[in-house]
Design a protein around this motif. Structure first.
Motif, PDB file in Angstrom:
ATOM      1  N   ALA A 257      -3.833   9.405   2.833  1.00  0.00           N
ATOM      2  CA  ALA A 257      -3.972   8.004   2.399  1.00  0.00           C
ATOM      3  C   ALA A 257      -5.258   7.383   2.911  1.00  0.00           C
ATOM      4  O   ALA A 257      -5.671   6.320   2.415  1.00  0.00           O
ATOM      5  CB  ALA A 257      -2.767   7.197   2.888  1.00  0.00           C
ATOM      6  N   GLY A 258      -5.887   8.016   3.895  1.00  0.00           N
ATOM      7  CA  GLY A 258      -7.147   7.488   4.416  1.00  0.00           C
ATOM      8  C   GLY A 258      -7.004   6.747   5.732  1.00  0.00           C
ATOM      9  O   GLY A 258      -7.962   6.108   6.187  1.00  0.00           O
ATOM     10  N   LEU A 259      -5.829   6.826   6.393  1.00  0.00           N
ATOM     11  CA  LEU A 259      -5.657   6.163   7.686  1.00  0.00           C
ATOM     12  C   LEU A 259      -6.506   6.853   8.747  1.00  0.00           C
ATOM     13  O   LEU A 259      -6.615   8.075   8.779  1.00  0.00           O
ATOM     14  CB  LEU A 259      -4.187   6.174   8.109  1.00  0.00           C
ATOM     15  N   ARG A 260      -7.106   6.054   9.635  1.00  0.00           N
ATOM     16  CA  ARG A 260      -7.950   6.580  10.694  1.00  0.00           C
ATOM     17  C   ARG A 260      -7.528   6.001  12.053  1.00  0.00           C
ATOM     18  O   ARG A 260      -6.847   4.976  12.117  1.00  0.00           O
ATOM     19  CB  ARG A 260      -9.418   6.202  10.459  1.00  0.00           C
TER      20      ARG A 260
ATOM     21  N   ASP B  71      -4.071  15.976  10.370  1.00  0.00           N
ATOM     22  CA  ASP B  71      -4.786  16.559   9.226  1.00  0.00           C
ATOM     23  C   ASP B  71      -3.804  17.124   8.208  1.00  0.00           C
ATOM     24  O   ASP B  71      -2.877  17.870   8.562  1.00  0.00           O
ATOM     25  CB  ASP B  71      -5.712  17.692   9.707  1.00  0.00           C
ATOM     26  N   GLY B  72      -4.008  16.771   6.934  1.00  0.00           N
ATOM     27  CA  GLY B  72      -3.168  17.271   5.860  1.00  0.00           C
ATOM     28  C   GLY B  72      -1.885  16.481   5.683  1.00  0.00           C
ATOM     29  O   GLY B  72      -1.141  16.709   4.727  1.00  0.00           O
ATOM     30  N   GLY B  73      -1.589  15.555   6.591  1.00  0.00           N
ATOM     31  CA  GLY B  73      -0.377  14.749   6.490  1.00  0.00           C
ATOM     32  C   GLY B  73      -0.550  13.594   5.520  1.00  0.00           C
ATOM     33  O   GLY B  73      -1.665  13.295   5.049  1.00  0.00           O
TER      34      GLY B  73
ATOM     35  N   PRO C 237      -3.157   3.615  -0.339  1.00  0.00           N
ATOM     36  CA  PRO C 237      -1.899   4.111  -0.918  1.00  0.00           C
ATOM     37  C   PRO C 237      -1.305   5.230  -0.048  1.00  0.00           C
ATOM     38  O   PRO C 237      -1.922   6.278   0.112  1.00  0.00           O
ATOM     39  CB  PRO C 237      -2.319   4.637  -2.286  1.00  0.00           C
ATOM     40  N   LEU C 238      -0.129   5.012   0.505  1.00  0.00           N
ATOM     41  CA  LEU C 238       0.528   6.005   1.336  1.00  0.00           C
ATOM     42  C   LEU C 238       1.783   6.500   0.625  1.00  0.00           C
ATOM     43  O   LEU C 238       2.658   5.708   0.272  1.00  0.00           O
ATOM     44  CB  LEU C 238       0.918   5.413   2.690  1.00  0.00           C
ATOM     45  N   THR C 239       1.861   7.827   0.405  1.00  0.00           N
ATOM     46  CA  THR C 239       3.058   8.430  -0.187  1.00  0.00           C
ATOM     47  C   THR C 239       3.714   9.309   0.863  1.00  0.00           C
ATOM     48  O   THR C 239       3.290  10.451   1.088  1.00  0.00           O
ATOM     49  CB  THR C 239       2.700   9.269  -1.430  1.00  0.00           C
ATOM     50  N   PRO C 240       4.735   8.806   1.548  1.00  0.00           N
ATOM     51  CA  PRO C 240       5.379   9.582   2.620  1.00  0.00           C
ATOM     52  C   PRO C 240       5.985  10.881   2.103  1.00  0.00           C
ATOM     53  O   PRO C 240       6.559  10.916   1.001  1.00  0.00           O
ATOM     54  CB  PRO C 240       6.465   8.640   3.144  1.00  0.00           C
TER      55      PRO C 240
END
Length: 445
Positions: free
Chosen positions: A239-242, A232-234, A287-290
């Motif tokens: 990005a919406g990964l489940r 949570d919060g990462g 969209p994932l922003t590390p």
């Protein structure tokens, strides 16, 4: 707490091996008619003891928990010399040279027999381990140059079938130590068969600072990145990964396995990646922003599910016993070869490790489960047997050397020479122990 766990695992691993080794000396000495005065677990001052049996043998625990010894009736030492005329025939020194050889050799042999029994028990029980399917390797590795590819499975090395990853590692380690070509029989991902050879020149000596498998580019297949949890919060959760999502690729480039996803994330701190994700029957773009971690690498805060393909390697009682004996024999030869290479300068002195390394590995394997821990104990038992066979005065191998010379010359070694050799042996043993501890500490600091 971790230190205590490691210390207990170390004592549980090494303690029984030392006791079994000394019991080997004890049993054969009794069978040869030698009177045993003391059986000590540990060295130095006796802190607890009790006497049992017809001979009133003293069973003792001594202050230093490393090592142990069996003290015989021995006329060379005034303290242990026979006090009664009827005991003179039970004096260790008065026994034939062949009996003395049997008594001294019994300790290492007991360690080898224990290793055989442990390996056999593990083979009978069955071990679940990774299969031999290969992870995609870099194009500049010897494995890739030989024609091996990710997704292919190795079925044999130099004609020896390999059932799991540990078998494969064992065979490759052999090839690396012996400096011979490794010929792989491979089953490709499409089911076809082919052969690939990695030349001896590409092999690297295994050791504390080198991994023969990794040096060739061989690593276990770990499957596609399957999301187990997005914190949570990462970055992953934003990005919406489940849970249950499979990450197929990023920015239009497909992933071959989970490590590709990890590498892509680490290489993109603060930069948005367009992930291709399979969720059920759908394929989504997320969209994932590390985030940036303390080392400046990208962090997705996503836990991936283990995706290693596993096999169960199991044998019947007779086959397991044969395999256990063979594994013990091969490991003994391999250890002697490595010692020979160290002595001749072909291998680094950094390969000499000591009690700190053993304790560390004991703690690690104990956490992996009973089967892994017992496998580690079997390996240490072989090492203990080999170490004691080294022709160093004060060790069993040194005494066997004395008695072998007695067989050849027909007379025992002069007491003066024996005393000088013992002092030299003690000095050499202390130097080796100091080097081993230095290596242990330098590899962990």
């Amino acid at each position: 707490m971790s230190f205590l766990y490691t210390a207990v695992a170390f004592l549980l691993a090494l303690g029984p091996l030392i006791i079994f080794h000394e019991l080997g000396h004890y049993w054969v000495a009794r069978a040869c008619g030698v009177k045993v005065l003391r059986f000590s677990v540990g060295m130095g001052k006796v802190v607890w003891s009790r006497r049992f049996g017809r001979d009133q043998t003293e069973w003792a625990i001594s202050a230093l928990p490393l090592g142990g010894y069996v003290q015989f009736l021995d006329s060379r030492d005034p303290e242990t010399a026979p006090k009664d005329e009827k005991d003179r025939g039970r004096d260790f020194v008065r026994q034939s040279v062949w009996k003395r050889i049997a008594i001294v050799a019994a300790g290492p042999i007991a360690n080898f027999l224990l290793a055989i029994a442990l390996f056999a028990a593990l083979f009978m029980h069955g071990l679940e381990e990774p299969g031999t399917k290969l992870r995609p390797m870099a194009s500049n590795t010897p494995a890739y140059a030989a024609g091996l590819r990710g997704g292919d499975s190795i079925v044999a090395v130099n004609g020896e079938p390999v059932a799991g990853w540990s078998d494969l590692r064992w065979q490759v380690t052999h090839m690396a130590v012996d400096k011979v070509d490794a010929r792989f029989e491979v089953r490709a991902a499409n089911g076809s068969q082919y052969a690939a050879t990695i030349p001896a020149s590409a092999m690297k000596e295994p050791g504390p600072e080198s991994d023969a498998m990794a040096a060739l580019g061989l690593d276990v297949w770990i499957g596609m990145p399957l999301v187990e949890n997005a914190v949570d919060g990462g970055a992953g959760a934003r990005a919406g990964l489940r849970k249950g999502d499979t990450v197929l690729g990023a920015d239009g480039k497909p992933f071959a396995h989970a490590a590709d996803f990890v590498q892509a994330v680490r290489a993109a701190p603060g930069r948005t990646l367009q992930l291709q994700v399979r969720r059920g029957e759908q394929t989504l773009t997320l969209p994932l922003t590390p985030a940036r971690d303390a080392k400046g690498q990208g962090l997705a805060s996503v836990q991936l599910a283990p995706a290693i393909e596993r096999v169960t390697v199991q044998s019947g009682p007779v086959d397991a016993l044969v395999k256990g004996a063979r594994r013990t024999w091969e490991m003994t030869l391999l250890t002697f070869k490595m010692i020979g290479k160290i002595v001749t300068g072909q291998a680094s002195l950094k390969n000499i490790t000591g009690p700190i390394a053993i304790a560390d590995y004991a703690g690690q394997t104990a956490r992996m489960g009973l089967a892994t821990f017992l496998g580690f104990i079997a390996v240490v038992s072989v090492s203990l047997g080999v170490m004691n066979l080294l022709p160093i005065p004060v060790l069993d191998g040194g005494h066997l050397l004395y008695y072998s010379l007695e067989v050849l010359t027909g007379r025992p070694l002069p007491e003066r020479v024996h005393a000088l050799a013992q002092r030299a042996g003690v000095a050499l043993l202390f130097m080796l122990m100091a080097l081993a501890i230095f290596n242990d500490l330098s590899q962990r600091l």
